[in-house]
Design a protein around this motif. Structure first.
Motif, PDB file in Angstrom:
ATOM      1  N   GLU A   1      26.629  -7.171  30.752  1.00 47.15           N
ATOM      2  CA  GLU A   1      27.837  -6.909  31.531  1.00 47.15           C
ATOM      3  C   GLU A   1      28.337  -8.226  32.116  1.00 47.15           C
ATOM      4  OE1 GLU A   1      27.198  -3.833  34.420  1.00 47.15           O
ATOM      5  OE2 GLU A   1      25.982  -2.622  33.032  1.00 47.15           O
ATOM      6  N   VAL A   2      29.486  -8.652  31.648  1.00 43.05           N
ATOM      7  CA  VAL A   2      30.107  -9.877  32.152  1.00 43.05           C
ATOM      8  C   VAL A   2      31.019  -9.498  33.320  1.00 43.05           C
ATOM      9  CG1 VAL A   2      31.681 -11.781  31.616  1.00 43.05           C
ATOM     10  CG2 VAL A   2      30.030 -10.980  29.888  1.00 43.05           C
ATOM     11  N   PRO A   3      30.805 -10.053  34.500  1.00 43.90           N
ATOM     12  CA  PRO A   3      31.673  -9.723  35.637  1.00 43.90           C
ATOM     13  C   PRO A   3      33.118 -10.122  35.346  1.00 43.90           C
ATOM     14  CG  PRO A   3      29.704 -10.870  36.367  1.00 43.90           C
ATOM     15  CD  PRO A   3      29.729 -10.984  34.872  1.00 43.90           C
ATOM     16  N   SER A   4      34.044  -9.254  35.726  1.00 44.74           N
ATOM     17  CA  SER A   4      35.467  -9.539  35.555  1.00 44.74           C
ATOM     18  C   SER A   4      36.062 -10.043  36.856  1.00 44.74           C
ATOM     19  CB  SER A   4      36.211  -8.271  35.114  1.00 44.74           C
ATOM     20  OG  SER A   4      37.610  -8.471  35.134  1.00 44.74           O
ATOM     21  N   SER A   5      36.920 -11.036  36.752  1.00 43.89           N
ATOM     22  CA  SER A   5      37.607 -11.550  37.943  1.00 43.89           C
ATOM     23  C   SER A   5      38.954 -10.870  38.145  1.00 43.89           C
ATOM     24  CB  SER A   5      37.807 -13.061  37.802  1.00 43.89           C
ATOM     25  OG  SER A   5      38.598 -13.359  36.668  1.00 43.89           O
ATOM     26  N   HIS A   6      39.266  -9.859  37.302  1.00 43.15           N
ATOM     27  CA  HIS A   6      40.578  -9.230  37.379  1.00 43.15           C
ATOM     28  C   HIS A   6      40.522  -7.729  37.630  1.00 43.15           C
ATOM     29  CE1 HIS A   6      41.343 -12.996  35.156  1.00 43.15           C
ATOM     30  NE2 HIS A   6      42.522 -12.953  35.749  1.00 43.15           N
ATOM     31  N   VAL A   7      39.446  -7.080  37.265  1.00 44.93           N
ATOM     32  CA  VAL A   7      39.294  -5.645  37.518  1.00 44.93           C
ATOM     33  C   VAL A   7      37.911  -5.405  38.096  1.00 44.93           C
ATOM     34  CG1 VAL A   7      40.917  -4.906  35.737  1.00 44.93           C
ATOM     35  CG2 VAL A   7      38.541  -5.277  35.130  1.00 44.93           C
ATOM     36  N   ASP A   8      37.697  -4.206  38.640  1.00 41.88           N
ATOM     37  CA  ASP A   8      36.434  -3.924  39.314  1.00 41.88           C
ATOM     38  C   ASP A   8      35.386  -3.343  38.384  1.00 41.88           C
ATOM     39  OD1 ASP A   8      37.495  -1.450  38.866  1.00 41.88           O
ATOM     40  OD2 ASP A   8      37.483  -0.787  40.960  1.00 41.88           O
ATOM     41  N   LYS A   9      35.558  -3.548  37.087  1.00 43.58           N
ATOM     42  CA  LYS A   9      34.573  -3.091  36.112  1.00 43.58           C
ATOM     43  C   LYS A   9      34.129  -4.274  35.268  1.00 43.58           C
ATOM     44  CE  LYS A   9      36.114   1.687  35.776  1.00 43.58           C
ATOM     45  NZ  LYS A   9      36.587   2.772  34.870  1.00 43.58           N
ATOM     46  N   PRO A  10      32.895  -4.238  34.771  1.00 42.47           N
ATOM     47  CA  PRO A  10      32.412  -5.359  33.948  1.00 42.47           C
ATOM     48  C   PRO A  10      32.982  -5.303  32.542  1.00 42.47           C
ATOM     49  CG  PRO A  10      30.738  -3.648  34.050  1.00 42.47           C
ATOM     50  CD  PRO A  10      31.855  -3.199  34.954  1.00 42.47           C
ATOM     51  N   ILE A  11      32.889  -6.429  31.863  1.00 44.84           N
ATOM     52  CA  ILE A  11      33.253  -6.516  30.453  1.00 44.84           C
ATOM     53  C   ILE A  11      31.949  -6.442  29.657  1.00 44.84           C
ATOM     54  CG2 ILE A  11      34.458  -7.861  28.695  1.00 44.84           C
ATOM     55  CD1 ILE A  11      35.578  -9.523  31.173  1.00 44.84           C
ATOM     56  N   TYR A  12      31.779  -5.363  28.898  1.00 45.42           N
ATOM     57  CA  TYR A  12      30.560  -5.227  28.104  1.00 45.42           C
ATOM     58  C   TYR A  12      30.641  -6.141  26.883  1.00 45.42           C
ATOM     59  CZ  TYR A  12      29.011  -1.362  30.985  1.00 45.42           C
ATOM     60  OH  TYR A  12      28.580  -0.604  32.039  1.00 45.42           O
ATOM     61  N   ALA A  13      29.507  -6.708  26.532  1.00 49.05           N
ATOM     62  CA  ALA A  13      29.495  -7.693  25.449  1.00 49.05           C
ATOM     63  C   ALA A  13      28.151  -7.698  24.751  1.00 49.05           C
ATOM     64  CB  ALA A  13      29.804  -9.082  25.995  1.00 49.05           C
ATOM     65  N   ARG A  14      28.163  -8.151  23.503  1.00 55.51           N
ATOM     66  CA  ARG A  14      26.927  -8.426  22.759  1.00 55.51           C
ATOM     67  C   ARG A  14      26.633  -9.921  22.896  1.00 55.51           C
ATOM     68  NH1 ARG A  14      26.418  -5.175  17.047  1.00 55.51           N
ATOM     69  NH2 ARG A  14      26.533  -3.055  17.894  1.00 55.51           N
ATOM     70  N   LEU A  15      25.385 -10.230  23.185  1.00 52.29           N
ATOM     71  CA  LEU A  15      24.983 -11.619  23.395  1.00 52.29           C
ATOM     72  C   LEU A  15      23.860 -11.979  22.434  1.00 52.29           C
ATOM     73  CD1 LEU A  15      25.067 -14.241  25.151  1.00 52.29           C
ATOM     74  CD2 LEU A  15      23.288 -13.162  26.570  1.00 52.29           C
ATOM     75  N   TYR A  16      24.069 -13.062  21.682  1.00 55.27           N
ATOM     76  CA  TYR A  16      23.059 -13.597  20.771  1.00 55.27           C
ATOM     77  C   TYR A  16      22.572 -14.922  21.354  1.00 55.27           C
ATOM     78  CZ  TYR A  16      25.233 -10.389  17.366  1.00 55.27           C
ATOM     79  OH  TYR A  16      25.753  -9.295  16.720  1.00 55.27           O
TER      80      TYR A  16
ATOM     81  N   GLY B   1      34.460 -14.687  30.126  1.00 51.46           N
ATOM     82  CA  GLY B   1      33.332 -14.850  29.216  1.00 51.46           C
ATOM     83  C   GLY B   1      32.839 -16.281  29.177  1.00 51.46           C
ATOM     84  N   VAL B   2      33.763 -17.223  29.142  1.00 50.31           N
ATOM     85  CA  VAL B   2      33.391 -18.645  29.157  1.00 50.31           C
ATOM     86  C   VAL B   2      32.672 -18.982  30.451  1.00 50.31           C
ATOM     87  CG1 VAL B   2      34.335 -20.987  29.281  1.00 50.31           C
ATOM     88  CG2 VAL B   2      35.171 -19.393  27.529  1.00 50.31           C
ATOM     89  N   GLU B   3      33.197 -18.507  31.578  1.00 46.38           N
ATOM     90  CA  GLU B   3      32.558 -18.791  32.872  1.00 46.38           C
ATOM     91  C   GLU B   3      31.136 -18.241  32.897  1.00 46.38           C
ATOM     92  OE1 GLU B   3      33.692 -20.682  35.345  1.00 46.38           O
ATOM     93  OE2 GLU B   3      35.405 -21.110  34.044  1.00 46.38           O
ATOM     94  N   TRP B   4      30.944 -17.051  32.346  1.00 50.96           N
ATOM     95  CA  TRP B   4      29.610 -16.450  32.345  1.00 50.96           C
ATOM     96  C   TRP B   4      28.645 -17.281  31.488  1.00 50.96           C
ATOM     97  CZ3 TRP B   4      25.780 -14.687  29.283  1.00 50.96           C
ATOM     98  CH2 TRP B   4      24.803 -13.884  29.868  1.00 50.96           C
ATOM     99  N   LEU B   5      29.102 -17.697  30.331  1.00 55.13           N
ATOM    100  CA  LEU B   5      28.251 -18.494  29.440  1.00 55.13           C
ATOM    101  C   LEU B   5      27.814 -19.795  30.114  1.00 55.13           C
ATOM    102  CD1 LEU B   5      30.138 -18.091  26.026  1.00 55.13           C
ATOM    103  CD2 LEU B   5      27.888 -17.152  26.601  1.00 55.13           C
ATOM    104  N   VAL B   6      28.735 -20.459  30.781  1.00 53.65           N
ATOM    105  CA  VAL B   6      28.426 -21.739  31.421  1.00 53.65           C
ATOM    106  C   VAL B   6      27.429 -21.542  32.561  1.00 53.65           C
ATOM    107  CG1 VAL B   6      29.408 -23.645  32.769  1.00 53.65           C
ATOM    108  CG2 VAL B   6      30.616 -22.774  30.745  1.00 53.65           C
ATOM    109  N   LYS B   7      27.608 -20.476  33.331  1.00 55.49           N
ATOM    110  CA  LYS B   7      26.776 -20.253  34.506  1.00 55.49           C
ATOM    111  C   LYS B   7      25.423 -19.628  34.175  1.00 55.49           C
ATOM    112  CE  LYS B   7      30.699 -19.618  37.660  1.00 55.49           C
ATOM    113  NZ  LYS B   7      31.432 -18.636  38.515  1.00 55.49           N
TER     114      LYS B   7
END
Length: 810
Positions: free
Chosen positions: A559-574, A658-664
């Motif tokens: 779950e990638v936190p969203s800075s625009h809505v109060d729900k996460p962005i679900y994603a597949r991570l490799y 998504g980019v912010e999450w990857l960096v952090k």
């Protein structure tokens, strides 16, 4: 990082449990040192599995039939499987195909099923499996239907026939003709003709005899049941769009519409690699900018009296509401004009649902009531209406309004068999849920929560409803049963042991479910679930040992936190091994296509080549993120409609998150991230590179949309309205208008015989980039490929270029 750790532990536990259940082969644990090569993963996919395709129950509720692809052959083989002895599956020979390839299957009393094979009607006894062929003609019969009198009805062209299943007598009940109704022989039309009738006795006598013969035949068809072959006449400029007969054979509802060539005369696509060495021009669908309204006409036929009544959509509430008034006013103001809103009849037709094959006309099994589902052409309203037979009027039972657009899925509806009560799906709470409604009462919401209900199957007694839902997790789909007789009943999860993606069909005897199940690491196979005991039996194991032995990594669902809505962005991570150690890593974000599609689920991805490519990248040290950006399926109405009138804006905002999450969180170097995707994903690549030029260092856009005014009407007009009403939305959403923002390397891959996203989309953008004097883009064309590539050589060439783009720039 806790979320990654927890997801890893959960995946390990589930992998062990699946291994125990026999859902994962132990050989998947072997050969973990193998390299994943592009040449292999882009080759003919037959090496992966002999996946069962289009699996269906046969009427005996014991056997299942499915297809399997055959390597280097255009025709799939057909397999018949005994669910009581799965190992005894057999290929079906051509001489027996008519007993297993059943289309338009319908079930009736006396344990019989009727179906169509190659345009003929067959009946099979469910107890003995005896097959009887009822028609054997060069015409095409369709739509078999068991009637309440025991006969079987069917259509041949626009003629409706019934056959007595005991005597085999076939009778034409009525015909639909697109012609003016005959009124007898024409009388004299002008002065010369009138003089002829007055002067020549023979002429007048013959005209009188012709009139008498016409009147005799009219009376004969009315008074003699044997000779009664009714004909109903409709506008000769129309064509029949839909027709459904009441099971009581008292009524029929017929829908007609003006004849329309859905392909304009100028909509031609050149095919440069024709089989005769010459350029072939193929007709393609119209663009949304060229689409025109086409109002259907709705008719109620009384088959007993021969009376025809027209049903008027003006009976529906808001039939003339100017729902686009604000949009039109905004566009008029931008053009320096004023818009005056006035009530005007909307184009309202039968709904077209892209996810199911049921008719939008549903008769109750008593034959005395019918429900119809309509949708406005402006995509803002959906109605379910019944019919007042005496007055020939539509009676609204439910209206669903959406300021953005009505979902083109989640429109299942029908009748409970024991009472005149409707069931239907609706997104009115923000999620697709099941409702029931007695015609004289208010609706009752049967399912509730932040999850989506789809694929309804009602039991024959009307006591239970089966459905597919993602109650546990947005990306985890199970099959549920709901007791309709118990107030506030909770859905029962029937497939809890099968974590992943599940689809189903209920056996004709309603004792078993055929489950098509897949996981993150395994394509679909078949399972049988006993409804009484919930016992699950595996029926097929079609994944190859070679594929199982490869070192695939199951992506983590995060779950990638969203800075625009109060729900996460679900994603597949490799993630590569030891990704936290050493210097910050390179990364790629993949953008799935289709717009309204879910890819961050727990089943086998339709993007299986991309799954393998992402594994290859991870093996080489890349981090890969595959996001279900806003507009993706599975997350409710608000997530779906976030892109209304602004395609490309919310999704790009999600890519930034998504980019912010990857960096952090994943030790990724902000300056070494690329992106790619096809179709809608190619469009997103453009929008990201053009509007957020510092976000990615390189991008690949495959079979991409560049100007939404050139895409199809059915999809695009939902989201952006139509160009004549809302050009602001098209300019705001089309990459062609933002091309000056390109700063980083861009690869554009385009198939040339793409009848979905036309090749001209790429041609126009390339010319725009040339005129903008951009130097950092390349274009690869694929002369023989449609939207979905077919040739392994094309797949390999495409992904070699994508891989090189990332290697060179990241």
């Amino acid at each position: 990082m806790d979320s990654i750790k927890n997801t890893k532990e959960t995946n390990v536990k589930r992998f062990v449990s699946m291994l125990f259940l026999g859902l994962v082969s132990s050989s998947a644990l072997a050969n973990t040192n193998s390299d994943i090569k592009l040449e292999k993963i882009m080759s003919d996919p037959s090496w992966i599995a002999e996946t069962p395709l289009s699996a269906k129950w046969l009427p005996d509720s014991r056997h299942v039939v499915f297809e399997q692809a055959v390597k280097d052959h255009a025709i799939n083989k057909v397999v018949r499987l005994d669910t009581l002895s799965p190992a005894s599956q057999k290929d079906v020979g051509l001489d027996a195909l008519h007993t297993v390839q059943l289309s338009q299957v319908t079930y009736g009393g006396d344990n019989k099923a009727a179906y169509v094979f190659k345009g003929d009607i067959f009946v099979v006894d469910q107890n003995t499996n005896k097959v009887t062929q009822l028609t054997h003609t060069s015409a095409t019969e369709r739509g078999p239907q068991f009637l309440n009198n025991g006969d079987l009805g069917y259509w041949q062209g626009n003629n409706y026939f019934t056959v007595n299943l005991t005597t085999r007598v076939i009778r034409e009940r009525f015909a639909l003709k697109m012609a003016e109704q005959p009124s007898g022989p024409d009388g004299p039309k002008d002065l010369i003709a009138k003089e002829q009738h007055q002067l020549i006795e023979y002429v007048a006598k013959e005209h009188k005899a012709a009139q008498q013969r016409f009147e005799f035949n009219q009376q004969l068809t009315k008074q003699n049941k044997v000779a009664n072959k009714q004909t109903f006449y409709f506008d000769k400029e129309h064509t029949v769009r839909s027709a459904e007969v009441s099971p009581s054979l008292n009524y029929a509802v017929v829908v007609t519409a003006p004849k329309v060539d859905w392909r304009g005369k100028d909509d031609l696509m050149p095919n440069y690699i024709g089989d005769d060495g010459r350029i072939k021009f193929e007709k393609v669908r119209r663009r949304v900018a060229d689409a025109k309204p086409n109002q259907q006409s709705f008719h109620l036929l009384n088959l007993a009296t021969g009376e025809k009544k027209q049903l008027a959509v003006s009976d529906l509430p808001d039939f003339n509401k100017d729902v686009l008034a604000d949009v039109k006013a905004e566009n008029a103001k931008a053009a320096g004009n004023e818009y005056e809103s006035k009530p005007s009849p909307r184009t309202i037709n039968l709904i077209v649902d892209w996810s199911w094959s049921q008719s939008p006309i549903q008769w109750h099994n008593n034959g005395e009531q019918v429900a119809m589902m309509f949708e406005a052409r402006d995509n803002k309203d959906r109605w379910i209406a019944t019919v007042d037979f005496d007055n020939g009027k539509l009676v609204t039972q439910h209206q669903l309004h959406d300021d953005a657009w009505i979902n083109y899925t989640f429109n299942d509806f029908g009748w409970l068999p024991q009472e005149e009560t409707l069931y239907y799906l609706s997104e009115e709470t923000g999620y697709s849920h099941l409702y029931t409604k007695n015609l004289s009462q208010k609706p009752i919401q049967r399912t509730k929560g932040e999850f989506e209900v789809s694929n309804l199957t009602l039991t024959q007694d009307g006591n239970s409803m089966y459905f597919k839902g993602n109650i546990n997790h947005p990306g985890e789909y199970h099959i549920y049963r709901l007791d309709l007789n118990t107030k506030n009943a909770k859905p029962v999860n029937l497939t809890g042991a099968l974590v992943g993606e599940n689809n189903y069909s209920l056996s004709p005897d309603e004792k078993s479910l055929l489950i098509t199940h897949s996981t993150l690491l395994r394509p679909s196979d078949l399972y049988k679930l006993d409804v009484g005991t919930n016992k699950i039996t595996r029926l097929t194991d079609t994944v190859s040992e070679e594929f199982k032995s490869m070192p695939w990594q199951a992506p983590q669902i995060i779950e990638v936190p969203s800075s625009h809505v109060d729900k996460p962005i679900y994603a597949r991570l490799y993630l590569p091994k030891d990704y936290q150690s050493g210097e910050p890593r390179r990364a790629v974000i993949f953008n799935h296509g289709a717009g309204y599609l879910q890819n961050s689920h727990k089943g086998w991805s339709g993007y299986f080549r991309e799954f393998m490519f992402h594994n290859m990248l991870a093996q080489q040290g890349y981090v890969v993120l595959d996001m279900d950006y806003r507009a993706s399926k599975g997350y409710g109405r608000d997530w779906r409609t976030a892109i209304y009138r602004q395609m490309g804006t919310p999704e790009t905002q999600d890519l930034v998150d998504g980019v912010e999450w990857l960096v952090k969180n994943a030790n990724v170097d902000r300056g070494r991230i690329g992106t790619y995707g096809g179709s809608y994903g190619g469009f997103m690549t453009f929008m990201a590179l053009f509007t957020e030029p510092d976000l990615f260092q390189a991008g690949a856009a495959l079979r991409p949309v560049t100007d939404w005014a050139h895409y199809n009407d059915g999809y695009t007009s939902n989201i952006l309205n139509r160009p004549e009403d809302d050009m602001i939305a098209y300019r705001r959403s089309s990459p062609l208008y933002f091309a000056e923002g390109l700063q980083k390397p861009l690869l554009i891959n385009a198939p040339m015989i793409d009848d979905n996203v036309f090749f001209v989309d790429v041609v126009r953008l390339v010319q725009r980039l040339i005129e903008l004097e951009k130097e950092n883009f390349e274009t690869a064309i694929y002369p023989v490929e449609p939207h979905g590539f077919r040739q392994p050589s094309s797949w390999l060439d495409e992904y070699r270029r994508i891989y090189k783009l990332f290697e060179d720039n990241l």
